[in-house]
Scaffold this motif. Structure first.
Motif, mmCIF file in Angstrom:
data_model
loop_
_atom_site.group_PDB
_atom_site.id
_atom_site.type_symbol
_atom_site.label_atom_id
_atom_site.label_comp_id
_atom_site.label_asym_id
_atom_site.label_seq_id
_atom_site.Cartn_x
_atom_site.Cartn_y
_atom_site.Cartn_z
ATOM 1 N N PRO A 183 -109.471 81.822 -34.680
ATOM 2 C CA PRO A 183 -108.063 81.637 -34.193
ATOM 3 C C PRO A 183 -107.444 80.435 -35.120
ATOM 4 O O PRO A 183 -107.962 79.531 -35.024
ATOM 5 C CB PRO A 183 -107.865 81.678 -32.848
ATOM 6 N N ILE A 184 -106.183 80.638 -35.733
ATOM 7 C CA ILE A 184 -105.493 79.669 -36.383
ATOM 8 C C ILE A 184 -104.315 79.630 -36.261
ATOM 9 O O ILE A 184 -103.486 80.761 -35.657
ATOM 10 C CB ILE A 184 -105.718 79.866 -38.014
ATOM 11 N N THR A 185 -103.353 78.521 -36.390
ATOM 12 C CA THR A 185 -101.992 78.274 -36.239
ATOM 13 C C THR A 185 -101.473 78.070 -37.711
ATOM 14 O O THR A 185 -102.048 78.050 -38.686
ATOM 15 C CB THR A 185 -101.620 77.315 -35.487
ATOM 16 N N ASP A 186 -100.334 77.840 -37.782
ATOM 17 C CA ASP A 186 -99.702 77.924 -39.169
ATOM 18 C C ASP A 186 -99.929 76.301 -39.605
ATOM 19 O O ASP A 186 -99.965 75.949 -40.938
ATOM 20 C CB ASP A 186 -98.072 77.775 -38.955
ATOM 21 N N THR A 187 -100.496 75.369 -38.868
ATOM 22 C CA THR A 187 -100.811 73.950 -39.511
ATOM 23 C C THR A 187 -102.365 73.901 -39.737
ATOM 24 O O THR A 187 -102.775 72.859 -40.219
ATOM 25 C CB THR A 187 -100.626 72.848 -38.499
ATOM 26 N N ASP A 188 -103.146 75.039 -39.616
ATOM 27 C CA ASP A 188 -104.304 75.043 -40.065
ATOM 28 C C ASP A 188 -104.700 75.497 -41.374
ATOM 29 O O ASP A 188 -103.959 76.596 -41.980
ATOM 30 C CB ASP A 188 -105.252 75.895 -39.071
ATOM 31 N N TRP A 189 -105.234 74.652 -42.217
ATOM 32 C CA TRP A 189 -105.702 75.173 -43.541
ATOM 33 C C TRP A 189 -106.724 76.134 -43.635
ATOM 34 O O TRP A 189 -107.815 76.021 -43.296
ATOM 35 C CB TRP A 189 -105.800 73.756 -44.260
ATOM 36 N N LYS A 190 -106.658 76.955 -44.636
ATOM 37 C CA LYS A 190 -107.564 78.045 -44.899
ATOM 38 C C LYS A 190 -108.423 77.292 -46.175
ATOM 39 O O LYS A 190 -107.509 76.651 -46.773
ATOM 40 C CB LYS A 190 -107.243 79.269 -45.410
ATOM 41 N N VAL A 191 -109.645 77.547 -46.309
ATOM 42 C CA VAL A 191 -110.361 76.879 -47.601
ATOM 43 C C VAL A 191 -110.239 78.093 -48.702
ATOM 44 O O VAL A 191 -109.872 79.391 -48.479
ATOM 45 C CB VAL A 191 -111.647 76.922 -47.092
ATOM 46 N N ASP A 192 -110.695 77.806 -49.829
ATOM 47 C CA ASP A 192 -110.692 78.598 -50.929
ATOM 48 C C ASP A 192 -112.056 79.259 -51.255
ATOM 49 O O ASP A 192 -112.236 80.401 -51.664
ATOM 50 C CB ASP A 192 -110.469 77.624 -52.112
ATOM 51 N N MET A 193 -113.141 78.708 -50.711
ATOM 52 C CA MET A 193 -114.502 79.253 -50.679
ATOM 53 C C MET A 193 -115.339 78.994 -49.574
ATOM 54 O O MET A 193 -115.079 77.878 -48.828
ATOM 55 C CB MET A 193 -115.017 78.961 -51.904
ATOM 56 N N ILE A 194 -116.225 79.605 -48.935
ATOM 57 C CA ILE A 194 -117.266 79.400 -48.048
ATOM 58 C C ILE A 194 -118.651 79.688 -48.756
ATOM 59 O O ILE A 194 -118.597 80.859 -49.054
ATOM 60 C CB ILE A 194 -116.979 80.349 -46.805
ATOM 61 N N ILE A 195 -119.419 78.838 -48.579
ATOM 62 C CA ILE A 195 -120.700 78.972 -49.028
ATOM 63 C C ILE A 195 -121.868 78.930 -47.943
ATOM 64 O O ILE A 195 -121.767 77.749 -47.190
ATOM 65 C CB ILE A 195 -121.292 77.763 -50.033
ATOM 66 N N THR A 196 -122.485 80.107 -47.753
ATOM 67 C CA THR A 196 -123.463 80.215 -46.801
ATOM 68 C C THR A 196 -124.912 80.329 -47.741
ATOM 69 O O THR A 196 -124.861 80.517 -49.038
ATOM 70 C CB THR A 196 -123.638 81.197 -45.728
ATOM 71 N N PRO A 197 -126.044 80.306 -47.142
ATOM 72 C CA PRO A 197 -127.302 80.545 -47.953
ATOM 73 C C PRO A 197 -127.419 82.102 -48.388
ATOM 74 O O PRO A 197 -127.885 82.434 -49.462
ATOM 75 C CB PRO A 197 -128.468 80.754 -46.799
ATOM 76 N N ASN A 198 -126.576 83.190 -47.949
ATOM 77 C CA ASN A 198 -126.557 84.522 -48.309
ATOM 78 C C ASN A 198 -125.136 84.877 -48.982
ATOM 79 O O ASN A 198 -125.220 85.881 -49.403
ATOM 80 C CB ASN A 198 -126.745 85.347 -46.995
ATOM 81 N N ASP A 199 -124.043 83.973 -48.765
ATOM 82 C CA ASP A 199 -122.851 84.421 -49.180
ATOM 83 C C ASP A 199 -122.067 83.418 -49.954
ATOM 84 O O ASP A 199 -122.213 82.100 -49.743
ATOM 85 C CB ASP A 199 -122.013 84.999 -47.920
ATOM 86 N N ILE A 200 -121.289 83.885 -50.845
ATOM 87 C CA ILE A 200 -120.118 83.024 -51.719
ATOM 88 C C ILE A 200 -118.773 83.806 -51.382
ATOM 89 O O ILE A 200 -118.576 85.005 -51.954
ATOM 90 C CB ILE A 200 -120.246 82.713 -53.021
ATOM 91 N N VAL A 201 -118.107 83.325 -50.173
ATOM 92 C CA VAL A 201 -116.845 84.227 -49.920
ATOM 93 C C VAL A 201 -115.607 83.543 -50.714
ATOM 94 O O VAL A 201 -115.316 82.342 -50.453
ATOM 95 C CB VAL A 201 -116.823 84.270 -48.343
#
Length: 213
Positions: A183-201
């Motif tokens: 859940p997010i609000t208008d003041t929450d920043w999204k990221v440009d990339m998420i790195i896990t051991p199995n994923d680069i989103v």
């Protein structure tokens, strides 16, 4: 409602992460660090921020920090909480000796001092490596509830019309949830990339209805 949903997700995620063996967290952290160092965007940058990890329940960053410091062309900055006004700033970490000499602060996280060898630590960032409690595949991030990163990013990008740093979240595999789960609000920043051991989103591999920042 959103605040209550955030609290519930934090509680559930902390329970999940609390059950992970230290060996699993360390293994995942090593895989993530290697993926970060191999990123073209990372290799083409010279000014980084990386969080100093808590002892448990998140991606461990010590080896990644040492790899960044090993390249003398790089400048590394780490977050510190300013107690006078309870906000976060980023200050330069100069070398391995500097890292190992930091005193322990909030949540057992090393806390940088205001100066190093009588030199003021200052920040100007190309890439920020962010922690979090949970992330989802629409690039939403759930922090620990203090809003430190969201407030810092808003003030940082507004100051002197600075360019927006690349925001790269580091997540254990268990922290990455389906799109729309955080859940997010208008003041929450999204990221440009998420790195896990199995994923680069990234935005490029999001469903079209999830790609809005």
């Amino acid at each position: 409602m959103i605040r209550a949903n955030k609290r519930a997700l934090r509680k559930a995620m902390r329970a999940t992460l609390g059950e992970l063996p230290a060996e699993d967290i360390q293994f995942q952290s090593q895989v993530i660090a290697a993926k970060v160092m191999a990123l073209p965007a990372f290799q083409n940058s010279r000014t980084f921020s990386c969080y100093l990890s808590m002892p448990t329940a998140e991606v461990q960053t010590t080896s990644l920090i040492l790899d960044i410091l090993a390249n003398k062309q790089n400048k590394l900055f780490v977050p510190t909480v300013v107690p006078e006004n309870d906000h976060m700033d980023f200050v330069r970490l100069h070398d391995e000796q500097d890292l190992h000499g930091l005193p322990s602060g909030l949540w057992g996280i090393p806390q940088p001092t205001a100066q190093w060898n009588n030199e003021k630590r200052q920040s100007d960032l190309d890439v920020i490596l962010l922690p979090g409690v949970a992330f989802d595949r629409s690039l939403s991030r759930l922090g620990h509830g203090k809003g430190y990163y969201d407030k810092f990013l808003s003030s940082y990008t507004a100051a002197a019309k600075r360019p927006r740093p690349l925001l790269v979240a580091l997540a254990l595999q268990q922290q990455l949830l389906d799109a729309g789960s955080v859940p997010i609000t208008d003041t929450d920043w999204k990221v440009d990339m998420i790195i896990t051991p199995n994923d680069i989103v990234t935005k490029e591999n999001l469903p079209k209805d999830s790609a809005k920042a």
